[in-house]
Design an enzyme around this catalytic site. Structure first.
Site, short mmCIF file in Angstrom:
data_model
loop_
_atom_site.label_atom_id
_atom_site.label_comp_id
_atom_site.label_asym_id
_atom_site.label_seq_id
_atom_site.Cartn_x
_atom_site.Cartn_y
_atom_site.Cartn_z
N SER A 1 -21.84 29.79 -13.92
CA SER A 1 -22.22 29.00 -15.09
C SER A 1 -23.68 29.29 -15.43
O SER A 1 -24.02 30.45 -15.69
CB SER A 1 -22.00 27.51 -14.82
OG SER A 1 -22.27 26.73 -15.98
N THR A 2 -24.54 28.30 -15.41
CA THR A 2 -25.93 28.48 -15.83
C THR A 2 -26.62 29.60 -15.06
O THR A 2 -26.63 29.61 -13.84
CB THR A 2 -26.72 27.17 -15.63
OG1 THR A 2 -25.97 26.09 -16.15
CG2 THR A 2 -28.08 27.23 -16.31
N HIS B 1 -18.75 30.11 -17.61
CA HIS B 1 -18.82 29.04 -18.60
C HIS B 1 -19.56 29.59 -19.82
O HIS B 1 -20.76 29.81 -19.78
CB HIS B 1 -19.55 27.82 -18.06
CG HIS B 1 -18.83 27.15 -16.94
ND1 HIS B 1 -19.44 26.23 -16.13
CD2 HIS B 1 -17.55 27.25 -16.49
CE1 HIS B 1 -18.56 25.78 -15.22
NE2 HIS B 1 -17.41 26.40 -15.42
N MET C 1 -24.59 24.92 -12.82
CA MET C 1 -24.71 23.49 -12.58
C MET C 1 -23.32 22.87 -12.48
O MET C 1 -22.34 23.41 -12.99
CB MET C 1 -25.51 22.83 -13.70
CG MET C 1 -24.85 22.84 -15.07
SD MET C 1 -25.87 22.01 -16.30
CE MET C 1 -24.80 22.13 -17.74
N ASP D 1 -17.80 22.61 -10.67
CA ASP D 1 -16.64 23.45 -10.93
C ASP D 1 -16.57 24.58 -9.92
O ASP D 1 -17.57 25.21 -9.60
CB ASP D 1 -16.73 24.03 -12.35
CG ASP D 1 -15.44 24.70 -12.80
OD1 ASP D 1 -14.36 24.29 -12.30
OD2 ASP D 1 -15.50 25.61 -13.63
#
Length: 371
Positions: free
Chosen positions: A189-190, A216, A310, A313
């Site tokens: 993600s991030t 993401h 973050m 997940d």
């Protein structure tokens, strides 16, 4: 960082500067300066020393990528790119990530004020997570970004040592014997796009992997992301479509706003289905959906990898892959832009190895080597 994050908002639209500033202020983020172009953004960062910058991609005088490069070379500061949904903006956004931006957020279209209001909680959460990143903390992250953009499909496993020989590494990988029909599922993600690029570039075609990537990322960007990964690795990489099938040497990137499920597996070939079922862990695509269905249906060797990001997940997915007898890896804290997803995965007690980003691919390959 003590107290509320301090932000600079850069956008060439007065309306968008106002909307973004209001949302951040209402979310407890202190907007210390606004800028109408990249040049003003660079000056504002120098003058105010903020914790985070929200950076528009297309601006006059100096665009977002030039401003990002200037800020990261003079006053390193976590930057969140705000990108409109166009092919041109997508390309520039990925370039900005290569220059050091941490992540990006898709700017709304249509009825901007209404859509921004709907996305305000998500924007505040992303800005807070990006503000927590220390851009000067780890040279490993910077070197990973540089290596990720420069490997260019050599297939050599990066071990993080100076003077490593990609050709020699590729030859070594080709000489290694791997198990039949291995699959790896990667979630991030991030801060993830450049890290995914690094890991995929480090996986040699000789391993004959089937690769599934869940990053993401909003719709409209995952196609371009797949094209970039395809150009930078030995694997045939494409954006997933409903019913898509892959075999060895191929990779699928989960399409933005769609969960990617493994719906079938037979004789080394797997099939995926796309759904718009409700978000899982507040995201779609969700890493858990892909990992859990992979663990359920893939009968050959399987590995799960959780990279920077973050939230939580991927934790349930790692538990499922571990329970199915697969191998699991998490990126370490030092090289993670945001140590949320890896930390949650590690806390499950189902992670077999924790590695810096330059060693993640090697850890996966070790698990698939014939001993």
């Amino acid at each position: 960082m003590v107290g509320s994050p301090r932000a600079v908002v850069a956008d060439d639209s007065h309306f968008m500067r106002s909307v973004i500033s209001d949302i951040l202020e209402e979310g407890g983020i202190d907007v210390v300066a606004v800028a109408k172009d990249g040049r003003e953004a660079v000056e504002a960062v120098t003058e105010t020393d903020p914790d985070v910058v929200t950076m528009d991609v297309e601006m006059p005088e100096m665009n977002g990528i030039e401003a990002t490069e200037r800020i990261m070379s003079t006053t390193p500061t976590p930057i969140l790119m705000l990108s409109a949904h166009t092919d041109e903006n997508a390309d520039v956004t990925f370039e900005a990530l290569e220059k050091g931006a941490v992540d990006f957020f898709r700017k709304p279209g249509g009825e901007v004020s209404m859509e921004m209001s709907r996305l305000q909680d998500q924007l505040v959460e992303v800005v807070e997570s990006v503000a927590a990143v220390d851009p000067t903390d780890s040279s490993d992250v910077a070197s990973a970004r540089t290596a990720g953009s420069g490997v260019g499909g050599s297939g050599g496993v990066t071990d993080g040592t100076a003077g490593a020989d990609p050709a020699g590494s590729a030859a070594e990988a080709a000489a290694t014997e791997y198990v039949d029909d291995p699959t790896v599922v990667i979630g991030s993600s991030t801060g993830g796009p450049t890290v995914v690029e690094q890991v995929l570039s480090d996986l040699p075609l000789a391993a004959d992997l089937r690769v599934l990537v869940v990053q993401h990322m909003p719709g409209g960007f995952t196609g371009r992301f797949a094209e970039r990964l395809d150009a930078r690795s030995e694997y045939d990489v494409r954006e997933a479509e409903d019913g898509a099938r892959i075999g060895g040497g191929e990779a699928l990137i989960a399409a933005g706003d769609y969960h990617m499920e493994v719906t079938g597996y037979r004789r080394g070939r797997l099939r995926v289905g796309l759904t718009q079922d409700p978000p899982v862990n507040n995201v779609r695509p969700a890493v858990d959906v892909t990992m859990e269905t992979a663990a359920e249906r893939i009968t050959d060797p399987l590995a799960g990898v959780i990279l920077t990001g973050m939230g939580e997940d991927g934790a349930a997915g790692i538990r499922a892959i571990h329970g199915a007898g697969g191998y699991t890896v998490a990126q370490d804290e030092a090289t993670s832009a945001v140590f949320g997803m890896p930390k949650r995965a590690i806390e499950t007690g189902c992670i077999d190895g924790v590695a810096p980003v330059n060693d993640v691919a090697a850890a996966v390959l070790d698990a698939f080597e014939v001993t």
